[in-house]
Design a protein around this motif. Structure first.
Motif, PDB file in Angstrom:
ATOM      1  N   PRO A 142      27.885  34.561  -0.518  1.00  0.00           N
ATOM      2  CA  PRO A 142      29.257  34.583   0.011  1.00  0.00           C
ATOM      3  C   PRO A 142      29.816  33.196   0.307  1.00  0.00           C
ATOM      4  CG  PRO A 142      27.687  35.422   1.637  1.00  0.00           C
ATOM      5  CD  PRO A 142      26.952  35.322   0.333  1.00  0.00           C
ATOM      6  N   ALA A 143      28.978  32.301   0.824  1.00  0.00           N
ATOM      7  CA  ALA A 143      29.472  30.954   1.141  1.00  0.00           C
ATOM      8  C   ALA A 143      29.844  30.201  -0.134  1.00  0.00           C
ATOM      9  CB  ALA A 143      28.426  30.182   1.935  1.00  0.00           C
ATOM     10  N   ALA A 144      29.009  30.331  -1.160  1.00  0.00           N
ATOM     11  CA  ALA A 144      29.301  29.655  -2.425  1.00  0.00           C
ATOM     12  C   ALA A 144      30.544  30.240  -3.083  1.00  0.00           C
ATOM     13  CB  ALA A 144      28.095  29.776  -3.360  1.00  0.00           C
ATOM     14  N   LYS A 145      30.731  31.562  -2.979  1.00  0.00           N
ATOM     15  CA  LYS A 145      31.936  32.190  -3.538  1.00  0.00           C
ATOM     16  C   LYS A 145      33.189  31.648  -2.854  1.00  0.00           C
ATOM     17  CE  LYS A 145      29.982  36.651  -4.950  1.00  0.00           C
ATOM     18  NZ  LYS A 145      29.997  38.112  -4.676  1.00  0.00           N
ATOM     19  N   ALA A 146      33.149  31.536  -1.535  1.00  0.00           N
ATOM     20  CA  ALA A 146      34.304  31.009  -0.803  1.00  0.00           C
ATOM     21  C   ALA A 146      34.583  29.571  -1.210  1.00  0.00           C
ATOM     22  CB  ALA A 146      34.050  31.093   0.699  1.00  0.00           C
ATOM     23  N   TYR A 147      33.527  28.781  -1.357  1.00  0.00           N
ATOM     24  CA  TYR A 147      33.678  27.377  -1.727  1.00  0.00           C
ATOM     25  C   TYR A 147      34.323  27.241  -3.101  1.00  0.00           C
ATOM     26  CZ  TYR A 147      32.142  22.944   0.328  1.00  0.00           C
ATOM     27  OH  TYR A 147      32.104  21.739   0.997  1.00  0.00           O
ATOM     28  N   LEU A 148      33.950  28.147  -4.020  1.00  0.00           N
ATOM     29  CA  LEU A 148      34.446  28.071  -5.386  1.00  0.00           C
ATOM     30  C   LEU A 148      35.813  28.737  -5.557  1.00  0.00           C
ATOM     31  CD1 LEU A 148      31.091  28.886  -7.206  1.00  0.00           C
ATOM     32  CD2 LEU A 148      32.317  26.712  -7.318  1.00  0.00           C
ATOM     33  N   ASN A 149      35.992  29.924  -4.956  1.00  0.00           N
ATOM     34  CA  ASN A 149      37.212  30.711  -5.152  1.00  0.00           C
ATOM     35  C   ASN A 149      38.336  30.338  -4.201  1.00  0.00           C
ATOM     36  OD1 ASN A 149      35.756  32.170  -7.026  1.00  0.00           O
ATOM     37  ND2 ASN A 149      35.320  33.870  -5.645  1.00  0.00           N
ATOM     38  N   GLY A 150      37.999  29.727  -3.075  1.00  0.00           N
ATOM     39  CA  GLY A 150      38.965  29.572  -2.004  1.00  0.00           C
ATOM     40  C   GLY A 150      38.996  30.826  -1.158  1.00  0.00           C
ATOM     41  N   GLY A 151      39.688  30.744  -0.035  1.00  0.00           N
ATOM     42  CA  GLY A 151      39.712  31.856   0.907  1.00  0.00           C
ATOM     43  C   GLY A 151      39.043  31.444   2.199  1.00  0.00           C
ATOM     44  N   ILE A 152      38.823  32.409   3.068  1.00  0.00           N
ATOM     45  CA  ILE A 152      38.194  32.128   4.357  1.00  0.00           C
ATOM     46  C   ILE A 152      36.706  32.441   4.278  1.00  0.00           C
ATOM     47  CG2 ILE A 152      38.005  32.896   6.761  1.00  0.00           C
ATOM     48  CD1 ILE A 152      41.002  33.117   6.870  1.00  0.00           C
ATOM     49  N   LEU A 153      35.894  31.459   4.616  1.00  0.00           N
ATOM     50  CA  LEU A 153      34.464  31.665   4.801  1.00  0.00           C
ATOM     51  C   LEU A 153      34.242  31.906   6.283  1.00  0.00           C
ATOM     52  CD1 LEU A 153      31.446  31.603   4.202  1.00  0.00           C
ATOM     53  CD2 LEU A 153      31.561  29.092   4.287  1.00  0.00           C
ATOM     54  N   LEU A 154      33.827  33.119   6.638  1.00  0.00           N
ATOM     55  CA  LEU A 154      33.633  33.482   8.036  1.00  0.00           C
ATOM     56  C   LEU A 154      32.146  33.492   8.358  1.00  0.00           C
ATOM     57  CD1 LEU A 154      34.772  34.407  10.740  1.00  0.00           C
ATOM     58  CD2 LEU A 154      34.670  36.769   9.900  1.00  0.00           C
ATOM     59  N   LEU A 155      31.717  32.513   9.135  1.00  0.00           N
ATOM     60  CA  LEU A 155      30.332  32.449   9.613  1.00  0.00           C
ATOM     61  C   LEU A 155      30.284  33.196  10.942  1.00  0.00           C
ATOM     62  CD1 LEU A 155      29.717  28.660   8.860  1.00  0.00           C
ATOM     63  CD2 LEU A 155      29.026  30.613   7.448  1.00  0.00           C
TER      64      LEU A 155
END
Length: 348
Positions: A142-155
């Motif tokens: 999920p973190a890599a997807k957010a980094y690549l796609n954009g959007g909110i990475l929620l930890l």
């Protein structure tokens, strides 16, 4: 083939640009935050990404906290990631979901825990079947997807992370090129990637109430801009309960809010600053409050208020706090707590 069919097929084959932005009136997107007639403009994604998640339609945001989070989101640069700190049930995760939903941002949720390792963020190789053959393919986390796609990475609940995990996240939360050890590659942060972490503590370590929270080093904590979330005030919680339980009489909803705040006084002090002698450890959050009024209705008119309260709250109270918890309940509700709902509804 007709012209209309040709046009339709042509349009369907055009790739959607999920990074395309549009300017919209703040009031049209966030009517809870911006008054009618406000000229405040916001930027949001024009096209809704498949990884967007619908937020809770019953959620009522705290205006000041939500606006400050929007200031962070709308800034040309995110100099720091955003940390949302607050007690359980104060709406940290709900706020992140609300902002992502309204701005058409995909959201990638990482449920952080002490046994999580860096590879859980990055992804892994998985076996798949292509053309009747087994192949190995890369699956980003999920973190890599957010980094690549954009959007909110929620930890989510990132104060439960181990020291190994927080060390591995330094570059991630800072927005620097992030090496994925699993895949032996380094990825760049999408310009529309926003990192938000939620936590019960400020990373100070063991807490009597949040015993699974870990201590985090200052180098990691300093990479966040912090906003504190609070329990809604009486007026806000009244609006929330009116949405969830409009058929319950106002006096019962008000008494439920009084009970929630009596428990918060005993746990956190009247100013919610922890200044209280011998605090109880149980927290009557807005989440619990909403669940209680919901189950008061669901349990039916022939069951007592105490039965639903036992189910959603009292049975989970530590034994050391059980006696004082009953005292608080009796002080607010008196004999009514042991009466069936039909008797409460009959009261004027």
């Amino acid at each position: 083939m007709s012209v209309s069919q040709l046009t339709s097929n042509t349009v369907s084959n055009v790739a959607i640009d999920y990074s395309e932005m549009e300017q919209v009136l703040g009031h049209s997107v966030f009517p809870e935050l911006f008054e009618q007639g406000s000229t405040a403009m916001l930027k949001r994604r024009k096209n809704r990404h498949p990884d967007c998640i619908a937020s809770n339609p019953m959620y009522v945001p705290d205006e000041e906290t939500a606006k400050l989070a929007l200031v962070w989101l709308m800034a040309p640069l995110q100099m720091l990631s955003l940390g949302l700190q607050g007690h359980t049930g104060t709406g940290k995760t709900e706020l992140a979901l609300y902002l992502a939903d309204k701005l058409n941002l995909p959201i990638y949720i990482v449920k952080v825990h002490a046994r999580m390792n860096p590879q859980d963020l990055e992804g892994s190789y998985v076996l798949d079947v292509e053309n009747n053959q087994t192949v190995t393919r890369k699956e980003y986390g999920p973190a890599a997807k957010a980094y690549l796609n954009g959007g909110i990475l929620l930890l989510d609940e990132f104060d439960k992370a181990s020291g190994e995990l927080t060390s591995a996240m330094h570059l991630l939360v800072e927005g620097k090129p992030w090496p994925l050890e699993m895949f032996k590659e380094t990825i760049q942060k999408n310009a529309q990637c926003y990192c938000i972490g939620t936590a019960n503590t400020y990373g100070s370590g063991h807490d009597e109430r949040y015993i699974t929270s870990n201590q985090m080093d200052n180098a990691f904590l300093s990479r966040f801009m912090w906003l504190e979330t609070h329990y809604p005030n009486v007026i806000q919680e009244s609006k929330i309960l009116e949405k969830f339980a409009p058929r319950l009489p106002l006096h019962l909803r008000n008494d439920a809010i009084k009970l929630a705040n009596a428990f918060r006084d005993a746990a956190l002090g009247v100013n919610r600053d922890g200044n209280v002698a011998d605090p109880i450890q149980c927290i009557f959050s807005t989440r619990v409050l909403v669940a209680w009024v919901y189950y008061i209705q669901a349990f039916g008119v022939f069951r007592t208020l105490k039965q639903s309260l036992d189910s959603v709250f009292l049975k989970s109270v530590y034994a050391d706090d059980a006696e004082i918890a009953i005292e608080i309940v009796n002080k607010v509700f008196g004999d009514d707590i042991n009466r069936p709902l039909k008797d409460i509804l009959a009261k004027k």
